[in-house]
Design an enzyme around this catalytic site. Sequence first.
Site, short mmCIF file in Angstrom:
data_model
loop_
_atom_site.label_atom_id
_atom_site.label_comp_id
_atom_site.label_asym_id
_atom_site.label_seq_id
_atom_site.Cartn_x
_atom_site.Cartn_y
_atom_site.Cartn_z
N HIS A 195 4.26 -16.37 -1.49
CA HIS A 195 3.49 -15.22 -1.03
C HIS A 195 4.41 -14.01 -1.06
O HIS A 195 5.58 -14.09 -0.69
CB HIS A 195 2.98 -15.43 0.40
CG HIS A 195 2.66 -14.15 1.12
ND1 HIS A 195 3.54 -13.55 2.00
CD2 HIS A 195 1.57 -13.34 1.07
CE1 HIS A 195 3.00 -12.44 2.47
NE2 HIS A 195 1.82 -12.29 1.92
N TYR A 198 4.12 -6.02 -0.86
CA TYR A 198 4.91 -4.80 -0.72
C TYR A 198 3.96 -3.62 -0.65
O TYR A 198 3.05 -3.50 -1.47
CB TYR A 198 5.92 -4.67 -1.87
CG TYR A 198 6.99 -5.73 -1.75
CD1 TYR A 198 8.04 -5.57 -0.84
CD2 TYR A 198 6.91 -6.91 -2.48
CE1 TYR A 198 8.99 -6.57 -0.68
CE2 TYR A 198 7.86 -7.91 -2.32
CZ TYR A 198 8.90 -7.73 -1.42
OH TYR A 198 9.84 -8.73 -1.24
N ARG A 199 4.14 -2.76 0.35
CA ARG A 199 3.13 -1.77 0.68
C ARG A 199 3.76 -0.45 1.16
O ARG A 199 4.89 -0.42 1.64
CB ARG A 199 2.20 -2.32 1.76
CG ARG A 199 2.93 -2.75 3.02
CD ARG A 199 2.06 -3.61 3.93
NE ARG A 199 2.80 -4.04 5.12
CZ ARG A 199 3.54 -5.13 5.19
NH1 ARG A 199 3.68 -5.91 4.13
NH2 ARG A 199 4.18 -5.45 6.30
N TYR A 351 -15.09 -9.55 3.81
CA TYR A 351 -14.38 -10.64 4.47
C TYR A 351 -14.03 -11.78 3.51
O TYR A 351 -13.01 -12.44 3.70
CB TYR A 351 -15.22 -11.14 5.65
CG TYR A 351 -15.48 -10.02 6.63
CD1 TYR A 351 -14.43 -9.37 7.26
CD2 TYR A 351 -16.77 -9.56 6.87
CE1 TYR A 351 -14.65 -8.32 8.13
CE2 TYR A 351 -17.01 -8.51 7.73
CZ TYR A 351 -15.94 -7.89 8.36
OH TYR A 351 -16.17 -6.84 9.21
#
EC number: 1.3.3.3
Length: 390
Positions: A195, A198-199, A351
């Site tokens: 997993h 990066y943001r 969702y």
Amino acid sequence: MNALRHTISLVSLGTFQLVRRTRGPHARGFLLGTGLGLASFSAVTYAHSAEAVDPKVNGVQMNTSRFMAEPITDSKALLGDKENMRHRMEILIMEIQAEFCRALEAEENCGQKFKVDRWERPEGGGGITCVLQDGDVFEKAGVNISVVTGSLPPAAVQQMRARGKNLKEGASLPFFASGVSAVIHPRNPHVPTIHFNYRYFEVETAKGEKQWWFGGGTDLTPYYLCEKDASHFHQTLKSACDEHDPTYYPRFKKWCDDYFRIKHRNESRGIGGIFFDDIDSPNQEAAFNFVSSCARAVIPSYVPLVRKHKNREYGNNERQWQLLRRGRYVEFNLIYDRGTKFGLYTPGARYESILMSLPLHARWEYMHEPKSQSEEGKLMKVLKNPKDWV
């Protein structure tokens, strides 16, 4: 004609809603009915016209063919203001998405390809979802980018205030968020799950002041422990961190161990990696360069492990253990994961997309306990007590 296969589903930062499909002037499409794990969706295939030309600004041409789809922001705007951090981050995550997807496709023995969906959001922005499912190497893989604007609901503001952000309580504040996020569930139990996320985030306070920060991380979830693999994975991440600050890796390794703890089980989801949030120092340029180095370390940290183990033999016992560990993965994501919570707080969120990080199959057995000297037991010792790998 380059065909781009589009599939509706998003592994994202957990905040975004799919609203409508993008149809450019050179695109045509048709609907295919299909299904994906926990969600149902339709797929659209667009064939981009051969006459389409990448835009030029001041004689400079952007080669969008290297991306999985057209950028979310207009290409002319990206080129016209390349120093804007929003634009720099969008170009980075587009590159990371394409490079990682193609690296995974190269490991598929039978040529399985990612399906691609470019979507837009009326509140502002959109995203690109890439899904590879039912491959011979990857059972389910999602690699996605999102570039969105909107207003933070009060619940999300409260969550950020709890992390020390100086935001007015009860307010609904304008925000910008962009990021790349991926969860890869392999078929062979000897290949670990990875997993990464990066943001970049901006929020405007009630006084009109802009706050910004970066976050992210990469972590590994093996089903069978190979210490050489663990050392390789962590050393690759450490090298990326050390380029910027020798204190980063030990700090962010511990943060990762703490964050990915399944508290009610008193065990970790995997063997960790790095995790960080709210990075806004020493300055924006340095923080961006650090995130870029970490994101580009994903392929060398993971793909060699896939190549090493993807063709190993395994039996039903290994498969059942893999499904049990995936059950733990589900527990963490639904109970503790910050991105999932943030998405569920966001009105109108899609969702099914938020839950797409979940594996196709998982298993729970009552009071299951592997033998301590078994290969499964060796993994559990490390999950109970995280260790240093480099």
